[in-house]
Design a protein around this motif. Structure first.
Motif, PDB file in Angstrom:
ATOM      1  N   UNK A 137       0.870  -1.237   0.191  1.00 11.50           N
ATOM      2  CA  UNK A 137       0.033  -0.137  -0.043  1.00 11.50           C
ATOM      3  C   UNK A 137       0.826   1.391  -0.156  1.00 11.50           C
ATOM      4  N   UNK A 138       2.265   1.207   0.216  1.00 12.39           N
ATOM      5  CA  UNK A 138       2.851   2.382   0.276  1.00 12.39           C
ATOM      6  C   UNK A 138       2.976   3.158  -1.023  1.00 12.39           C
ATOM      7  N   UNK A 139       3.283   2.199  -2.008  1.00  9.66           N
ATOM      8  CA  UNK A 139       3.658   2.903  -3.349  1.00  9.66           C
ATOM      9  C   UNK A 139       2.334   3.466  -3.754  1.00  9.66           C
ATOM     10  N   UNK A 140       1.162   2.882  -3.634  1.00  8.72           N
ATOM     11  CA  UNK A 140      -0.127   3.569  -4.099  1.00  8.72           C
ATOM     12  C   UNK A 140      -0.555   4.752  -3.073  1.00  8.72           C
ATOM     13  N   UNK A 146       0.871  12.307  -4.854  1.00  9.53           N
ATOM     14  CA  UNK A 146       1.198  13.221  -5.982  1.00  9.53           C
ATOM     15  C   UNK A 146      -0.077  13.900  -6.544  1.00  9.53           C
ATOM     16  N   UNK A 147      -1.027  12.985  -6.659  1.00  8.82           N
ATOM     17  CA  UNK A 147      -2.351  13.362  -7.138  1.00  8.82           C
ATOM     18  C   UNK A 147      -2.861  14.786  -6.361  1.00  8.82           C
ATOM     19  N   UNK A 148      -2.994  14.525  -5.086  1.00  8.45           N
ATOM     20  CA  UNK A 148      -3.119  15.726  -4.376  1.00  8.45           C
ATOM     21  C   UNK A 148      -2.709  17.103  -4.261  1.00  8.45           C
ATOM     22  N   UNK A 149      -1.201  16.751  -4.700  1.00  7.01           N
ATOM     23  CA  UNK A 149      -0.284  17.992  -4.844  1.00  7.01           C
ATOM     24  C   UNK A 149      -0.823  18.628  -6.295  1.00  7.01           C
ATOM     25  N   UNK A 150      -1.241  18.142  -7.155  1.00  6.44           N
ATOM     26  CA  UNK A 150      -1.517  18.621  -8.592  1.00  6.44           C
ATOM     27  C   UNK A 150      -0.776  19.275  -9.348  1.00  6.44           C
ATOM     28  N   UNK A 151       0.734  18.808  -9.351  1.00  8.25           N
ATOM     29  CA  UNK A 151       1.590  19.180  -9.920  1.00  8.25           C
ATOM     30  C   UNK A 151       1.601  19.027 -11.569  1.00  8.25           C
ATOM     31  N   UNK A 152       1.517  20.007 -12.504  1.00  9.28           N
ATOM     32  CA  UNK A 152       1.528  19.524 -13.766  1.00  9.28           C
ATOM     33  C   UNK A 152       2.766  19.373 -14.462  1.00  9.28           C
ATOM     34  N   UNK A 153       3.732  20.020 -13.824  1.00  6.47           N
ATOM     35  CA  UNK A 153       5.061  20.165 -14.418  1.00  6.47           C
ATOM     36  C   UNK A 153       5.910  18.772 -14.263  1.00  6.47           C
ATOM     37  N   UNK A 154       6.148  17.981 -15.339  1.00  6.54           N
ATOM     38  CA  UNK A 154       6.630  16.601 -15.207  1.00  6.54           C
ATOM     39  C   UNK A 154       8.005  16.484 -14.490  1.00  6.54           C
ATOM     40  N   UNK A 155       8.760  17.434 -14.506  1.00  6.57           N
ATOM     41  CA  UNK A 155      10.278  17.310 -13.818  1.00  6.57           C
ATOM     42  C   UNK A 155       9.930  17.509 -12.316  1.00  6.57           C
ATOM     43  N   UNK A 156       9.091  18.671 -11.968  1.00  4.38           N
ATOM     44  CA  UNK A 156       8.654  18.732 -10.528  1.00  4.38           C
ATOM     45  C   UNK A 156       7.792  17.622 -10.021  1.00  4.38           C
ATOM     46  N   UNK A 157       7.343  16.955 -10.947  1.00  3.20           N
ATOM     47  CA  UNK A 157       6.298  16.075 -10.249  1.00  3.20           C
ATOM     48  C   UNK A 157       7.140  14.708 -10.328  1.00  3.20           C
ATOM     49  N   UNK A 158       7.955  14.566 -10.925  1.00  2.00           N
ATOM     50  CA  UNK A 158       9.026  13.362 -10.790  1.00  2.00           C
ATOM     51  C   UNK A 158       9.943  13.558  -9.542  1.00  2.00           C
ATOM     52  N   UNK A 159      10.518  14.713  -9.335  1.00  2.00           N
ATOM     53  CA  UNK A 159      11.195  15.130  -8.171  1.00  2.00           C
ATOM     54  C   UNK A 159      10.463  14.946  -6.997  1.00  2.00           C
ATOM     55  N   UNK A 160       9.302  15.307  -6.750  1.00  5.67           N
ATOM     56  CA  UNK A 160       8.353  14.959  -5.836  1.00  5.67           C
ATOM     57  C   UNK A 160       8.167  13.490  -5.408  1.00  5.67           C
ATOM     58  N   UNK A 161       7.811  12.755  -6.577  1.00  5.12           N
ATOM     59  CA  UNK A 161       7.762  11.292  -6.397  1.00  5.12           C
ATOM     60  C   UNK A 161       9.059  10.612  -5.816  1.00  5.12           C
ATOM     61  N   UNK A 162      10.106  11.085  -6.314  1.00  7.03           N
ATOM     62  CA  UNK A 162      11.322  10.420  -5.792  1.00  7.03           C
ATOM     63  C   UNK A 162      11.389  10.785  -4.291  1.00  7.03           C
ATOM     64  N   UNK A 164       9.073  11.737  -2.110  1.00  7.21           N
ATOM     65  CA  UNK A 164       8.016  10.655  -1.495  1.00  7.21           C
ATOM     66  C   UNK A 164       8.188   9.255  -1.147  1.00  7.21           C
ATOM     67  N   UNK A 165       9.031   8.830  -2.230  1.00 10.81           N
ATOM     68  CA  UNK A 165       9.167   7.253  -2.240  1.00 10.81           C
ATOM     69  C   UNK A 165      10.282   6.979  -1.021  1.00 10.81           C
ATOM     70  N   UNK A 166      11.022   7.896  -0.807  1.00 12.30           N
ATOM     71  CA  UNK A 166      12.109   7.660   0.278  1.00 12.30           C
ATOM     72  C   UNK A 166      11.378   7.719   1.378  1.00 12.30           C
ATOM     73  N   UNK A 167      10.075   8.049   1.815  1.00 11.63           N
ATOM     74  CA  UNK A 167       9.615   8.126   2.959  1.00 11.63           C
ATOM     75  C   UNK A 167       8.400   7.329   3.146  1.00 11.63           C
ATOM     76  N   UNK A 168       7.606   7.128   1.941  1.00  6.81           N
ATOM     77  CA  UNK A 168       6.363   6.420   2.081  1.00  6.81           C
ATOM     78  C   UNK A 168       6.236   5.290   1.156  1.00  6.81           C
ATOM     79  N   UNK A 169       7.147   4.743   0.292  1.00  6.92           N
ATOM     80  CA  UNK A 169       6.977   3.534  -0.287  1.00  6.92           C
ATOM     81  C   UNK A 169       6.696   2.345   0.669  1.00  6.92           C
TER      82      UNK A 169
END
Length: 299
Positions: A137-140, A146-162, A164-169
């Motif tokens: 359930x962590x990855x979901x 990320x969806x809640x953040x509503x970031x449209x810029x792909x590079x910023x979205x990827x940076x945020x995903x990386x 969050x994965x360090x803490x909540x994957x």
């Protein structure tokens, strides 16, 4: 021959008792619900050429663990955050982050993200010794944030995903919460005896535990650990070694913690990703406590 086998079988059963040994571990029932308060403080000090930078992280949370299944491997738990507050402060820049889910701010993206953590079920398989066998359930959860953040810029979205994965994957959550659960031995021990285990993740820890006291109501366990921290992100790399001490009070009936306090100190160096490989002397002092505030049984 049959009588001899019966005698040897009975002897095997009572030998641990005669030796004063006990098999420690979790004894949970389906429907058990444990609510735990978490309080943590971490002070990071970096010694730059221009002076000291001190960053203090304070976290308070309410966690809930519900036993949804008991099987031969151990237990299936459902874990969720019920409350969460985070305060990050720098001696040079003031408040870097202030979030409290009990005081929501719909205009603040950080508040929306952290509120999205609440009541989201994460399932973990727990061995009777407390080792976390797997987490689902962590990855979901990361994708939800990320969806809640509503970031449209792909590079910023990827940076945020990386980040969050360090803490909540799923893997990160297993590594984060195994220190709360995994301190029991896999063999019977007596009071005064010690055993060892290890924690995984980017902060591997070698632990030596000792059974200090064993009574009908509570179990006292203490631990001494060697720690390593090797982390890298788009801003910082951290390379530290240290020690920590842990004291635990467990409920003798269930094996679940009543109180846990861990104190740690580590030294080493940091590197700034964008400014080369210069090593910045760094220390981290930490304290984290868990307190059982409720235990109930639901159908």
């Amino acid at each position: 021959m049959y009588k001899s086998c019966i005698f040897l079988w009975l002897l095997a059963l009572i030998t641990p008792v005669l030796n004063g040994q006990e098999s420690l571990g979790y004894r949970l029932d389906t429907g058990d619900v444990f609510t735990v308060q978490q309080q943590a403080e971490q002070k990071v000090v970096r010694d730059f050429e221009w002076g000291l930078q001190e960053i203090t992280n304070r976290l308070n949370g309410i966690l809930q663990f519900r036993v949804v299944e008991k099987n031969r491997e151990g237990y299936l738990l459902e874990f969720s955050f019920k409350e969460l507050s985070l305060h990050i402060k720098s001696n040079t820049d003031g408040d870097l982050l202030v979030v409290n889910t009990s005081r929501p701010d719909n205009e603040d993206i950080q508040s929306k993200i952290y509120r999205s953590l609440l009541n989201y079920p994460i399932r973990m398989k727990l061995h009777p010794s407390g080792a976390i066998l797997s987490v689902e359930g962590g990855n979901r959860l990361v994708q939800k944030l990320i969806k809640v953040a509503g970031i449209s810029d792909e590079s910023l979205r990827l940076e945020m995903e990386n980040g969050l994965m360090q803490d909540y994957s799923s893997e990160a959550l297993a590594a984060s919460y195994e220190p709360l659960t995994h301190f029991y031995p896999t063999t019977a021990v007596r009071v005064g005896e010690s055993w060892e285990n290890q924690f995984r993740g980017n902060q591997p820890t070698e632990n030596c535990w000792t059974l200090d006291s064993l009574g009908p109501v509570k179990i006292l366990i203490s631990g001494v650990s060697k720690t390593q921290t090797q982390t890298e992100n788009h801003l910082w790399g951290t390379h530290l070694e240290g020690t920590q001490t842990t004291s635990i009070v467990c409920d003798a009936a269930t094996g679940f913690i009543r109180e846990m306090l861990t104190k740690g100190y580590a030294t080493g160096f940091s590197t700034q990703t964008q400014s080369g490989n210069s090593k910045i002397p760094t220390t981290i002092e930490s304290k984290i406590s868990y307190t059982l505030i409720d235990h109930k049984h639901v159908q």
